[in-house]
Design a protein around this motif. Structure first.
Motif, PDB file in Angstrom:
ATOM      1  N   ASP A  62       0.845  -1.194   0.000  1.00 31.99           N
ATOM      2  CA  ASP A  62       0.000   0.000   0.000  1.00 31.99           C
ATOM      3  C   ASP A  62       0.883   1.247   0.000  1.00 31.99           C
ATOM      4  O   ASP A  62       1.636   1.485   0.948  1.00 31.99           O
ATOM      5  CB  ASP A  62      -0.896  -0.001   1.234  1.00 31.99           C
ATOM      6  CG  ASP A  62      -1.831   1.187   1.311  1.00 31.99           C
ATOM      7  OD1 ASP A  62      -1.695   2.137   0.508  1.00 31.99           O
ATOM      8  OD2 ASP A  62      -2.718   1.167   2.179  1.00 31.99           O
ATOM      9  N   PRO A  63       0.812   2.068  -1.051  1.00 29.96           N
ATOM     10  CA  PRO A  63       1.662   3.261  -1.105  1.00 29.96           C
ATOM     11  C   PRO A  63       1.323   4.286  -0.021  1.00 29.96           C
ATOM     12  O   PRO A  63       2.117   5.166   0.280  1.00 29.96           O
ATOM     13  CB  PRO A  63       1.415   3.832  -2.502  1.00 29.96           C
ATOM     14  CG  PRO A  63       0.118   3.254  -2.938  1.00 29.96           C
ATOM     15  CD  PRO A  63      -0.041   1.942  -2.219  1.00 29.96           C
ATOM     16  N   GLY A  64       0.164   4.147   0.624  1.00 31.53           N
ATOM     17  CA  GLY A  64      -0.242   5.094   1.653  1.00 31.53           C
ATOM     18  C   GLY A  64       0.255   4.755   3.050  1.00 31.53           C
ATOM     19  O   GLY A  64       0.001   5.489   3.997  1.00 31.53           O
ATOM     20  N   ILE A  65       0.988   3.651   3.200  1.00 31.96           N
ATOM     21  CA  ILE A  65       1.465   3.256   4.522  1.00 31.96           C
ATOM     22  C   ILE A  65       2.533   4.245   5.003  1.00 31.96           C
ATOM     23  O   ILE A  65       3.419   4.634   4.248  1.00 31.96           O
ATOM     24  CB  ILE A  65       1.989   1.796   4.514  1.00 31.96           C
ATOM     25  CG1 ILE A  65       2.215   1.296   5.935  1.00 31.96           C
ATOM     26  CG2 ILE A  65       3.239   1.654   3.675  1.00 31.96           C
ATOM     27  CD1 ILE A  65       2.481  -0.202   6.016  1.00 31.96           C
ATOM     28  N   THR A  66       2.404   4.647   6.244  1.00 32.25           N
ATOM     29  CA  THR A  66       3.355   5.617   6.792  1.00 32.25           C
ATOM     30  C   THR A  66       4.598   4.894   7.323  1.00 32.25           C
ATOM     31  O   THR A  66       4.580   3.680   7.527  1.00 32.25           O
ATOM     32  CB  THR A  66       2.738   6.424   7.954  1.00 32.25           C
ATOM     33  OG1 THR A  66       2.516   5.530   9.060  1.00 32.25           O
ATOM     34  CG2 THR A  66       1.427   7.088   7.535  1.00 32.25           C
ATOM     35  N   GLU A  67       5.636   5.643   7.581  1.00 32.01           N
ATOM     36  CA  GLU A  67       6.862   5.064   8.126  1.00 32.01           C
ATOM     37  C   GLU A  67       6.613   4.456   9.514  1.00 32.01           C
ATOM     38  O   GLU A  67       7.136   3.398   9.837  1.00 32.01           O
ATOM     39  CB  GLU A  67       7.975   6.107   8.185  1.00 32.01           C
ATOM     40  CG  GLU A  67       9.343   5.517   8.338  1.00 32.01           C
ATOM     41  CD  GLU A  67       9.691   4.459   7.288  1.00 32.01           C
ATOM     42  OE1 GLU A  67      10.220   3.400   7.698  1.00 32.01           O
ATOM     43  OE2 GLU A  67       9.406   4.654   6.102  1.00 32.01           O
ATOM     44  N   ASP A  68       5.778   5.115  10.326  1.00 32.75           N
ATOM     45  CA  ASP A  68       5.433   4.574  11.648  1.00 32.75           C
ATOM     46  C   ASP A  68       4.676   3.246  11.502  1.00 32.75           C
ATOM     47  O   ASP A  68       4.930   2.295  12.249  1.00 32.75           O
ATOM     48  CB  ASP A  68       4.590   5.559  12.457  1.00 32.75           C
ATOM     49  CG  ASP A  68       5.407   6.704  13.029  1.00 32.75           C
ATOM     50  OD1 ASP A  68       6.653   6.565  13.092  1.00 32.75           O
ATOM     51  OD2 ASP A  68       4.797   7.711  13.421  1.00 32.75           O
ATOM     52  N   GLU A  69       3.741   3.181  10.568  1.00 33.87           N
ATOM     53  CA  GLU A  69       3.000   1.941  10.337  1.00 33.87           C
ATOM     54  C   GLU A  69       3.929   0.839   9.838  1.00 33.87           C
ATOM     55  O   GLU A  69       3.832  -0.305  10.274  1.00 33.87           O
ATOM     56  CB  GLU A  69       1.867   2.179   9.336  1.00 33.87           C
ATOM     57  CG  GLU A  69       0.764   3.060   9.877  1.00 33.87           C
ATOM     58  CD  GLU A  69      -0.191   3.546   8.800  1.00 33.87           C
ATOM     59  OE1 GLU A  69      -1.357   3.809   9.150  1.00 33.87           O
ATOM     60  OE2 GLU A  69       0.214   3.672   7.619  1.00 33.87           O
ATOM     61  N   ARG A  70       4.829   1.192   8.948  1.00 36.35           N
ATOM     62  CA  ARG A  70       5.795   0.231   8.418  1.00 36.35           C
ATOM     63  C   ARG A  70       6.650  -0.341   9.556  1.00 36.35           C
ATOM     64  O   ARG A  70       6.864  -1.547   9.648  1.00 36.35           O
ATOM     65  CB  ARG A  70       6.666   0.918   7.374  1.00 36.35           C
ATOM     66  CG  ARG A  70       7.599   0.010   6.634  1.00 36.35           C
ATOM     67  CD  ARG A  70       8.424   0.787   5.605  1.00 36.35           C
ATOM     68  NE  ARG A  70       7.596   1.479   4.652  1.00 36.35           N
ATOM     69  CZ  ARG A  70       7.197   0.983   3.479  1.00 36.35           C
ATOM     70  NH1 ARG A  70       7.581  -0.225   3.138  1.00 36.35           N
ATOM     71  NH2 ARG A  70       6.441   1.676   2.671  1.00 36.35           N
ATOM     72  N   ARG A  71       7.110   0.523  10.456  1.00 34.95           N
ATOM     73  CA  ARG A  71       7.932   0.097  11.585  1.00 34.95           C
ATOM     74  C   ARG A  71       7.120  -0.821  12.522  1.00 34.95           C
ATOM     75  O   ARG A  71       7.605  -1.856  12.960  1.00 34.95           O
ATOM     76  CB  ARG A  71       8.474   1.308  12.342  1.00 34.95           C
ATOM     77  CG  ARG A  71       9.430   0.969  13.472  1.00 34.95           C
ATOM     78  CD  ARG A  71      10.093   2.180  14.116  1.00 34.95           C
ATOM     79  NE  ARG A  71       9.259   3.358  14.245  1.00 34.95           N
ATOM     80  CZ  ARG A  71       9.314   4.426  13.435  1.00 34.95           C
ATOM     81  NH1 ARG A  71      10.162   4.464  12.416  1.00 34.95           N
ATOM     82  NH2 ARG A  71       8.524   5.466  13.633  1.00 34.95           N
TER      83      ARG A  71
END
Length: 136
Positions: A62-71
């Protein structure tokens, strides 16, 4: 109403390692393999059960995933708390021996649980918890 389970999704980051586990260790069929590199969506399922599948999907597509969500997702995958699945077999000991003979992380050897089932647990290459329950 007639509803069935068609596909369940588990995340993966290494398509080849996931294939080695689900195809080679669990004996699942590969039904679809689309995409390339680490962005591959692989559908697998037990032979003789074409109506039930697992989709191994990249967790960060998902291109909308944030860096915090990714972590957060990465941390949960590393701990084995992001994705999990419960499978069943008639021969838990035989299944356990076959799976654990490879390079897999055993979480729990076959155990009689106090709530009435006998099961074991592994982590797949992405860290997903794979519990296998004996059915009679």
């Amino acid at each position: 109403m007639d509803i069935t389970i068609h596909t369940s999704v588990l995340p993966h980051e290494d398509p080849e390692a996931s294939l080695a586990f689900y195809r080679d260790r669990l004996g699942f069929e590969v039904r679809q393999d689309v995409g390339q590199g680490t962005m591959r969506w692989i559908t697998v399922g037990p032979p003789g059960q074409p109506e039930t599948s697992i989709l191994l999907a990249p967790p960060f597509a998902d291109p909308g995933i944030t860096e915090d969500e990714r972590r957060t997702v990465s941390e949960m995958m590393a701990k084995g708390t992001y994705g999990w699945i419960l499978l069943a077999t008639k021969d838990l000991d035989g299944t356990f021996e076959k799976i654990q003979s490879g390079d897999v992380e055993v979480v729990q050897e076959p155990t009689d649980q106090p709530y009435g089932v006998r099961d074991c647990a592994f982590r797949d290459p992405a860290g997903n918890m794979v519990r296998i329950q004996e059915v009679r």
